[in-house]
Design a protein around this motif. Structure first.
Motif, mmCIF file in Angstrom:
data_model
loop_
_atom_site.group_PDB
_atom_site.id
_atom_site.type_symbol
_atom_site.label_atom_id
_atom_site.label_comp_id
_atom_site.label_asym_id
_atom_site.label_seq_id
_atom_site.Cartn_x
_atom_site.Cartn_y
_atom_site.Cartn_z
ATOM 1 N N GLU A 59 17.086 -0.479 -11.470
ATOM 2 C CA GLU A 59 17.833 0.828 -11.528
ATOM 3 C C GLU A 59 18.335 1.511 -10.364
ATOM 4 O O GLU A 59 19.503 1.785 -9.967
ATOM 5 C CB GLU A 59 17.181 1.790 -12.609
ATOM 6 C CG GLU A 59 17.168 1.339 -13.876
ATOM 7 C CD GLU A 59 16.062 2.153 -14.709
ATOM 8 O OE1 GLU A 59 16.364 2.686 -15.817
ATOM 9 O OE2 GLU A 59 14.916 2.734 -14.183
ATOM 10 N N LEU A 60 17.251 1.395 -9.330
ATOM 11 C CA LEU A 60 17.469 1.728 -7.966
ATOM 12 C C LEU A 60 18.496 0.982 -7.079
ATOM 13 O O LEU A 60 19.380 1.554 -6.668
ATOM 14 C CB LEU A 60 16.225 1.898 -7.148
ATOM 15 C CG LEU A 60 16.256 2.248 -5.682
ATOM 16 C CD1 LEU A 60 16.690 3.892 -5.674
ATOM 17 C CD2 LEU A 60 14.822 2.290 -5.060
ATOM 18 N N ALA A 61 18.605 -0.253 -7.317
ATOM 19 C CA ALA A 61 19.393 -1.141 -6.998
ATOM 20 C C ALA A 61 20.885 -0.817 -7.601
ATOM 21 O O ALA A 61 21.672 -0.856 -6.672
ATOM 22 C CB ALA A 61 19.031 -2.560 -7.199
ATOM 23 N N PHE A 62 20.963 -0.724 -8.957
ATOM 24 C CA PHE A 62 22.261 -0.222 -9.255
ATOM 25 C C PHE A 62 22.896 1.001 -8.780
ATOM 26 O O PHE A 62 24.154 1.213 -8.654
ATOM 27 C CB PHE A 62 22.253 -0.346 -10.867
ATOM 28 C CG PHE A 62 23.508 -0.187 -11.195
ATOM 29 C CD1 PHE A 62 24.419 -1.063 -11.468
ATOM 30 C CD2 PHE A 62 23.880 0.939 -12.230
ATOM 31 C CE1 PHE A 62 25.705 -0.854 -11.943
ATOM 32 C CE2 PHE A 62 25.007 1.214 -12.657
ATOM 33 C CZ PHE A 62 26.033 -0.093 -12.489
ATOM 34 N N ALA A 63 21.576 1.921 -8.669
ATOM 35 C CA ALA A 63 22.276 3.030 -7.969
ATOM 36 C C ALA A 63 22.834 3.240 -6.731
ATOM 37 O O ALA A 63 23.862 3.757 -6.403
ATOM 38 C CB ALA A 63 21.144 4.252 -8.139
#
Length: 111
Positions: free
Chosen positions: A62-66
């Protein structure tokens, strides 16, 4: 330092560090032999990412997608449109709509 030592210092497995690398959550630093090298700045960056994940209760994915949303305008636009479609975001009011609403309020106040 090599990945095994970095993982030990960060309290995670080398596999988790490789996973974070695959997601783009590690600074791109490699030695001449193509081995990943970790210095104080790289350890600090990984630790900061882990702290964000804990603080906001998100996964590394999720952090990578953000980060992708923040860095790729087409992805940001698609996510915004999806948020509008499902009602999680509100469309920004246009200036003409604001002026129209203001004029209607003024007319309604007249005796």
């Amino acid at each position: 330092m090599r990945i095994s030592e970095a993982a030990r210092r960060l309290g995670m497995s080398p596999r988790m560090l490789r996973y974070r690398e695959a997601l783009g959550l590690l600074p791109p630093v490699r030695s001449t032999g193509a081995h990943r090298r970790f210095g104080p700045e790289e350890l600090s960056a990984v630790a900061h990412g882990v702290e964000l994940e804990k603080r906001f209760d998100v996964s590394p994915g999720e952090l990578a997608f953000a980060l992708r949303v923040l860095s790729e305008p087409a992805v940001a636009q698609a996510v915004r449109e999806f948020g509008l479609r499902i009602g999680r975001l509100q469309a920004p009011r246009r200036a003409l709509d604001f002026e129209k609403e203001k004029a209607l309020r003024l007319l309604q106040r007249r005796p």
